[in-house]
Every structure is written in C-alpha cells, then in structure tokens.
Design a protein around this motif. Structure first.
Motif, PDB file in Angstrom:
ATOM      1  N   MET A   1       0.856  -1.165  -0.122  1.00 40.54           N
ATOM      2  CA  MET A   1       0.090  -0.013  -0.111  1.00 40.54           C
ATOM      3  C   MET A   1       0.948   1.316   0.084  1.00 40.54           C
ATOM      4  SD  MET A   1      -3.055   1.151   2.800  1.00 40.54           S
ATOM      5  CE  MET A   1      -3.891  -0.505   2.584  1.00 40.54           C
ATOM      6  N   ASN A   2       0.684   2.127  -1.033  1.00 40.50           N
ATOM      7  CA  ASN A   2       1.404   3.359  -0.937  1.00 40.50           C
ATOM      8  C   ASN A   2       1.149   4.253  -0.018  1.00 40.50           C
ATOM      9  OD1 ASN A   2      -0.707   4.888  -1.990  1.00 40.50           O
ATOM     10  ND2 ASN A   2      -0.357   4.471  -4.280  1.00 40.50           N
ATOM     11  N   ARG A   3       1.994   5.521   0.145  1.00 34.05           N
ATOM     12  CA  ARG A   3       1.701   6.274   1.381  1.00 34.05           C
ATOM     13  C   ARG A   3       0.383   7.040   1.122  1.00 34.05           C
ATOM     14  NH1 ARG A   3       5.959  10.250   0.630  1.00 34.05           N
ATOM     15  NH2 ARG A   3       5.253  11.115   2.628  1.00 34.05           N
ATOM     16  N   ARG A   4      -0.048   7.277  -0.038  1.00 34.52           N
ATOM     17  CA  ARG A   4      -1.208   7.924  -0.235  1.00 34.52           C
ATOM     18  C   ARG A   4      -2.365   7.279   0.237  1.00 34.52           C
ATOM     19  NH1 ARG A   4      -4.592   8.360  -4.933  1.00 34.52           N
ATOM     20  NH2 ARG A   4      -2.986   7.156  -5.919  1.00 34.52           N
ATOM     21  N   TRP A   5      -2.582   5.998   0.009  1.00 37.31           N
ATOM     22  CA  TRP A   5      -3.519   5.151   0.610  1.00 37.31           C
ATOM     23  C   TRP A   5      -3.512   4.781   2.064  1.00 37.31           C
ATOM     24  CZ3 TRP A   5      -7.935   4.486  -1.845  1.00 37.31           C
ATOM     25  CH2 TRP A   5      -8.058   4.770  -3.189  1.00 37.31           C
ATOM     26  N   THR A   6      -2.134   4.819   2.474  1.00 35.34           N
ATOM     27  CA  THR A   6      -2.087   4.693   3.853  1.00 35.34           C
ATOM     28  C   THR A   6      -2.370   5.827   4.598  1.00 35.34           C
ATOM     29  OG1 THR A   6       0.112   3.242   3.410  1.00 35.34           O
ATOM     30  CG2 THR A   6      -0.302   4.227   5.788  1.00 35.34           C
ATOM     31  N   ALA A   7      -2.195   7.011   4.181  1.00 38.24           N
ATOM     32  CA  ALA A   7      -2.720   8.160   4.789  1.00 38.24           C
ATOM     33  C   ALA A   7      -4.362   8.253   4.765  1.00 38.24           C
ATOM     34  CB  ALA A   7      -2.363   9.522   4.091  1.00 38.24           C
ATOM     35  N   ARG A   8      -4.770   7.772   3.657  1.00 39.23           N
ATOM     36  CA  ARG A   8      -6.478   7.850   3.563  1.00 39.23           C
ATOM     37  C   ARG A   8      -6.985   6.768   4.556  1.00 39.23           C
ATOM     38  NH1 ARG A   8      -7.553   8.033  -2.975  1.00 39.23           N
ATOM     39  NH2 ARG A   8      -6.767  10.015  -3.355  1.00 39.23           N
ATOM     40  N   LEU A   9      -6.108   5.706   4.688  1.00 43.31           N
ATOM     41  CA  LEU A   9      -6.603   4.763   5.575  1.00 43.31           C
ATOM     42  C   LEU A   9      -6.700   5.280   7.108  1.00 43.31           C
ATOM     43  CD1 LEU A   9      -7.330   1.665   6.661  1.00 43.31           C
ATOM     44  CD2 LEU A   9      -4.846   1.482   6.777  1.00 43.31           C
ATOM     45  N   ALA A  10      -5.601   6.209   7.377  1.00 49.50           N
ATOM     46  CA  ALA A  10      -5.449   6.872   8.918  1.00 49.50           C
ATOM     47  C   ALA A  10      -6.499   7.808   8.969  1.00 49.50           C
ATOM     48  CB  ALA A  10      -4.183   7.545   8.679  1.00 49.50           C
ATOM     49  N   LEU A  11      -6.778   8.577   7.953  1.00 48.19           N
ATOM     50  CA  LEU A  11      -8.213   9.313   8.011  1.00 48.19           C
ATOM     51  C   LEU A  11      -9.308   8.583   8.163  1.00 48.19           C
ATOM     52  CD1 LEU A  11      -7.323  12.223   5.464  1.00 48.19           C
ATOM     53  CD2 LEU A  11      -7.013  12.280   8.083  1.00 48.19           C
ATOM     54  N   LEU A  12      -9.359   7.469   7.466  1.00 43.78           N
ATOM     55  CA  LEU A  12     -10.877   6.842   7.572  1.00 43.78           C
ATOM     56  C   LEU A  12     -10.904   6.002   8.730  1.00 43.78           C
ATOM     57  CD1 LEU A  12     -13.316   5.757   5.951  1.00 43.78           C
ATOM     58  CD2 LEU A  12     -11.928   3.727   5.242  1.00 43.78           C
ATOM     59  N   LEU A  89     -11.171   2.630  20.373  1.00 47.28           N
ATOM     60  CA  LEU A  89      -9.749   2.697  20.717  1.00 47.28           C
ATOM     61  C   LEU A  89      -9.043   1.897  19.613  1.00 47.28           C
ATOM     62  CD1 LEU A  89      -9.736   2.318  24.547  1.00 47.28           C
ATOM     63  CD2 LEU A  89      -9.319   4.246  23.359  1.00 47.28           C
ATOM     64  N   GLY A  90      -9.579   0.701  19.199  1.00 47.32           N
ATOM     65  CA  GLY A  90      -8.847  -0.060  18.257  1.00 47.32           C
ATOM     66  C   GLY A  90      -8.853   0.710  16.806  1.00 47.32           C
ATOM     67  N   LEU A  91      -9.785   1.223  16.520  1.00 47.18           N
ATOM     68  CA  LEU A  91      -9.803   2.279  15.438  1.00 47.18           C
ATOM     69  C   LEU A  91      -8.714   3.356  15.380  1.00 47.18           C
ATOM     70  CD1 LEU A  91     -13.319   2.064  14.584  1.00 47.18           C
ATOM     71  CD2 LEU A  91     -11.791   1.111  13.250  1.00 47.18           C
ATOM     72  N   TRP A  92      -8.841   3.905  16.589  1.00 46.42           N
ATOM     73  CA  TRP A  92      -7.953   5.128  16.830  1.00 46.42           C
ATOM     74  C   TRP A  92      -6.266   4.787  16.847  1.00 46.42           C
ATOM     75  CZ3 TRP A  92      -8.547   9.901  16.156  1.00 46.42           C
ATOM     76  CH2 TRP A  92      -7.619  10.915  16.662  1.00 46.42           C
ATOM     77  N   ALA A  93      -6.157   3.318  17.176  1.00 47.27           N
ATOM     78  CA  ALA A  93      -4.794   2.867  17.346  1.00 47.27           C
ATOM     79  C   ALA A  93      -4.345   2.619  15.895  1.00 47.27           C
ATOM     80  CB  ALA A  93      -4.730   1.562  18.043  1.00 47.27           C
ATOM     81  N   ALA A  98      -1.380   3.818  11.117  1.00 47.74           N
ATOM     82  CA  ALA A  98      -1.279   4.273   9.673  1.00 47.74           C
ATOM     83  C   ALA A  98      -0.911   5.471   9.293  1.00 47.74           C
ATOM     84  CB  ALA A  98      -2.722   3.863   9.069  1.00 47.74           C
ATOM     85  N   GLY A  99      -1.102   6.662  10.201  1.00 47.66           N
ATOM     86  CA  GLY A  99      -0.632   7.784   9.823  1.00 47.66           C
ATOM     87  C   GLY A  99       0.757   8.057  10.168  1.00 47.66           C
ATOM     88  N   ARG A 100       1.330   7.403  11.037  1.00 50.36           N
ATOM     89  CA  ARG A 100       2.620   7.129  11.195  1.00 50.36           C
ATOM     90  C   ARG A 100       3.500   6.801   9.993  1.00 50.36           C
ATOM     91  NH1 ARG A 100       4.810   8.568  16.501  1.00 50.36           N
ATOM     92  NH2 ARG A 100       6.353   6.963  16.171  1.00 50.36           N
ATOM     93  N   ALA A 101       2.789   5.504   9.604  1.00 47.77           N
ATOM     94  CA  ALA A 101       3.557   4.971   8.481  1.00 47.77           C
ATOM     95  C   ALA A 101       3.291   5.766   7.079  1.00 47.77           C
ATOM     96  CB  ALA A 101       2.711   3.452   8.362  1.00 47.77           C
ATOM     97  N   ALA A 102       2.289   6.214   6.993  1.00 46.00           N
ATOM     98  CA  ALA A 102       2.397   7.125   5.922  1.00 46.00           C
ATOM     99  C   ALA A 102       3.395   8.291   5.764  1.00 46.00           C
ATOM    100  CB  ALA A 102       1.002   7.990   5.571  1.00 46.00           C
ATOM    101  N   LEU A 103       3.636   8.920   7.011  1.00 49.94           N
ATOM    102  CA  LEU A 103       4.572   9.951   7.059  1.00 49.94           C
ATOM    103  C   LEU A 103       6.061   9.573   6.891  1.00 49.94           C
ATOM    104  CD1 LEU A 103       3.019  11.952  10.205  1.00 49.94           C
ATOM    105  CD2 LEU A 103       2.758  12.736   7.691  1.00 49.94           C
ATOM    106  N   ALA A 104       6.180   8.143   7.018  1.00 47.92           N
ATOM    107  CA  ALA A 104       7.611   7.622   6.812  1.00 47.92           C
ATOM    108  C   ALA A 104       7.870   7.501   5.280  1.00 47.92           C
ATOM    109  CB  ALA A 104       7.833   6.253   7.506  1.00 47.92           C
ATOM    110  N   ASP A 105       8.653   8.457   4.845  1.00 45.07           N
ATOM    111  CA  ASP A 105       8.870   8.405   3.624  1.00 45.07           C
ATOM    112  C   ASP A 105      10.126   8.048   3.016  1.00 45.07           C
ATOM    113  OD1 ASP A 105      11.219   9.877   4.552  1.00 45.07           O
ATOM    114  OD2 ASP A 105      10.423  12.083   3.672  1.00 45.07           O
TER     115      ASP A 105
END
Length: 461
Positions: A1-12, A89-93, A98-105
C-alpha cells in the motif's frame, strides 16, 4: 500500500473511531470521555502518592492507581458501552499507526559504512558474568580464538582494570579492541580505542546491550558480532565525555560514555548500598524524599544558553533518545548526529504528574533539548552520577560534552540493523498527503509553476 492510500486509511480509521462513539453512544460519548479522563487523572494522582508518600497514604495511592482504571471499565460495562470503547480505541490505534506509516517517507539516512580490512591482531576482553553467562553459553572465547583473536577472560573474583588491559594490548600491537560485556565495560575500552584511533568491536553479551541495539547488532546472538572480524565494515560514531570539577570540560581527565550519564533521582538510588540487595524496596524507600527535595542535591543544568533549575532527574545521552513514541523509548535514531541529548524531569505535584502522563513530551514537566556541551551544577560539593550504568560520585560542577565521529566501530556487514521508528504523528500532514497527492496523481494540480510537479514534490510528501 503506497503512502497516499495509507494516509487515507488513517483518516478513515480516525473518522470511524469518532463515528462509532457518536453512533452507538450518542450523548453517552461525552460521558465516556469524561469518565476516561477522570480515570487517567486519578491514576496519575495515585501513582504520585505511591512514589512521594509513605505508609497509609502510599497504600491509598496504590489502591487509587489500580482501582481507577478498573472502576472506569466497570462503569463502561454497566452502561453497556464497553465494546464501543474498545472498538473506538482499536480504530484510533489503527489510525495513528497508519498515519505514522504514511509519514515515513523512507528517506532517513542510515549511518555511513566505510570499508574495513581484516584485523591482523584483534584483542578482545570478555566478562564471563555479563548477561547471565552469555560468554560461556555462546562459546564466545573459543569462536573468537578460532578467528585469530587474542582473548582475555576477566576473573570475576578479582578487579581488573580493563582500560589498562586495552592500552597494553595496543602497545603490544593490537589493531582492534573489542569487548563482550556490559555497556560500562564497553565504554571504558571504547575510550582507549578512540584515544589510539583503532577500531572497536562490540559483542552483545551484556544484559541490556543498549549500545549494541543502536548499532543495529544482533542482541539475541552475540556470536554473530564476531563476523565483523572476517567480513566487517566501519561506522564512525560519536562519543560522550564527562569531566568533574571546575574548569573547562576540555581540560583534565575525562571519562567516556557510549550511552548516557544520569543525575538526580535514579543516580542517587543506585548509589545506595541496599540497592543491589533489594532494588524495589530501596527505590520506594528513597523516592519520597528525593522527589520532594527533602534529600539529595538540588541540580542546576546549563545547556545551550538555557538554565534548568531543580529538576529531579537529568539524563545526558550520547545522541538524543526518542521521547515522542512509547515504542521508541530507550532508543536512538542514530549515533552520529553530533549532539548530546538532554532530558530533564521536574514534577512538583500530582497535577504536574497528571500533565506528564497525559501530554508526554509536550508536558511542562519534561524538557528535551540537544547540545554539544552540558554543565551540571549543584548545591553540594559532589553528586551521584550513573555513567553507562556504573554508580559514581563526582565533584561539581560536572561537564558533559560530545566528540563527533570519535569512535571507529567495526560491525558485521550482514546484521539486523536498527529497526525504523515512525515519525511523530501530524494529522495536518496526513490530511495533506491523502488529499493533495490524490489531486496531483489525477493531473488536477500542476504545482505552483504549472509545470506538472511530480507527486513526491507535493506538500507533505
């Protein structure tokens, strides 16, 4: 999964966590948040009483610290909302992960490797007691000698000056020094290696092996470190140096530290003769007076033009430790940044203890800075100091400084490496990454110049 979709997963996932609360708890979601916050506050207050009070107040604090979380869970269960809390809590975790993974470039620069020839006369010092007997368990002496190394096994019954052993070895022609032992012994020999500009070999035979971990060595198999004798590369890493007494930190005798030097509460506790016999009881007996400044020296820290007064604990480290991620605590991203890390804790009461628990690195009670030099002063002629785990008492003021690239560390070419630590969470960057990159990929954003910037050049990438 690329960073864009990982960021979208974090927001979702983050949005879903809020939706679950609102949809299934309704106005009860406010109740859930209030009860949870109250539970955290009571837990922090109870913990503060445990470490700063004695007798019945300490017992009450322990009851509060343990009972508050259980009471919160019980209230959630009685309201029929426990499953809502757990799912949310599980969803927030998931959202944060996912957000931190998306920011790891993936652009973090590892420590540079330099070619290394095979050592002709390696000299190794091994402590048979380190790590509960890892030297014998992994047959390190036999394996090292089979690779051509001269090995000295320390006598547990008699004190031996490992630094002097290393110096004599260099005079006799050793062209590599190594240690199988704890970080304190590693530091003493590393100082000699740096002094004579010979490579240093770390064998992860200690109990914690913090230095080996941050070098990316295999801590589960110390014998794998010996591969550096036949197929190794060199890393240039920084060294911390500590000097006691008045005058310049660059004059007089200095001691090396590869990990850290600690001052204040922890350093005072480990100085106690009773600490080795009963660590838990000794710590609990000494903490109340130390944390409330009824005993122990009052410290003043001068670092980078700032002055920190009355911190209860200070940690000066060879390169900064991570403080923004619980998974990264006790780890350093690299050992060649050229900066000391300084962590100072000053908590005056239950309210500040609560703030430290809730806000972590952003709390008022925790100061995290970097510098090339640090001076520790006190209202006492000497202070307890823990230098790479060894308990010392040093005259004040105490000077700490960093020498960039001072140590040539020989490591195996093939090693586990330092596990990557995701960057700190930044929801604005995650949102920008999820949305802006999508527009660029669809050709709807040509960048500021209208020249069709690549997605990797977009903001937040």
């Amino acid at each position: 999964m690329n960073r864009r979709w990982t960021a979208r997963l974090a927001l979702l996932a983050g949005a879903a966590a809020l939706v679950v609360l609102l949809l299934f708890a309704g106005f009860g979601s406010v109740f859930l948040l209030l009860v949870g916050a109250a539970g955290l506050v009571l837990t922090a207050v109870g913990g503060w009483w445990v470490v700063t009070r004695t007798r019945w107040v300490r017992a009450l604090g322990a009851l509060l610290a343990l009972g508050a979380p259980l009471a919160v869970l019980a209230l959630y269960a009685l309201a029929g909302l426990l499953w809502v809390v757990l799912v949310s809590l599980g969803l927030w975790a998931l959202a944060v992960t996912a957000g931190r993974a998306a920011l790891a470039d993936g652009t973090s620069r590892p420590m540079a490797e330099h070619p290394a020839g095979r050592a002709r006369r390696p000299f190794l010092i091994m402590n048979p007691r380190s790590g509960g007997g890892k030297v014998e368990k992994f047959r390190l002496v036999e394996r090292a000698r089979a690779l051509g190394a001269e090995v000295v096994v320390l006598d547990p019954e008699h004190h031996q000056d490992v630094a002097e052993l290393a110096r004599r070895a260099v005079v006799d022609g050793a062209d590599l020094l190594g240690v199988a032992g704890g970080d304190g012994t590693q530091a003493l020999v590393a100082g000699v290696a740096a002094e004579h500009d010979v490579p240093f070999l770390v064998i992860s035979a200690g109990t914690r092996n913090h230095f080996a971990m941050d070098l990316g060595l295999d801590r589960q198999d110390p014998a794998a470190c010996l591969d550096a004798l036949t197929d190794g590369v060199e890393l240039r890493v920084d060294l911390g140096r500590i000097r006691a007494g008045a005058g310049s930190a660059r004059s007089g005798e200095e001691r090396v530290f590869v990990n850290n030097a600690s001052f204040g509460v922890y350093a005072a506790v480990v100085q106690s003769p009773a600490y080795r016999e009963d660590k838990a009881r000794t710590t609990l007996d000494m903490l109340p007076d130390l944390l409330t400044h009824h005993s122990g020296a009052r410290l003043t820290v001068r670092v980078g033009g700032r002055t920190l007064t009355d911190p209860q604990a200070v940690l000066v480290s060879n390169n900064p430790y991570r403080v923004d991620d619980p998974a990264g605590l006790g780890r350093r991203d690299r050992l060649d940044s050229g900066r000391l890390g300084v962590l100072a804790v000053e908590v005056a009461g239950a309210a500040e203890a609560t703030d430290l628990l809730l806000r972590g690195e952003n709390s008022r009670g925790l100061t995290s800075v970097t510098a090339r030099e640090v001076v520790i002063e006190a209202d006492a002629p000497a202070v307890p100091v823990g230098v790479d785990g060894e308990a010392l008492s040093l005259p004040t003021p105490v000077h700490c400084r960093l020498v960039p690239g001072a140590l040539r560390v020989r490591v195996p070419r093939d090693r586990p490496g330092v596990p990557p630590i995701a960057p700190r969470m930044d929801w604005r960057r995650v949102r920008r990454l999820a949305l802006t990159m999508g527009r660029v990929a669809a050709g709807r954003d040509d960048g500021p110049s209208g020249s069709g910037s690549s997605p990797t050049a977009s903001p937040g990438a």
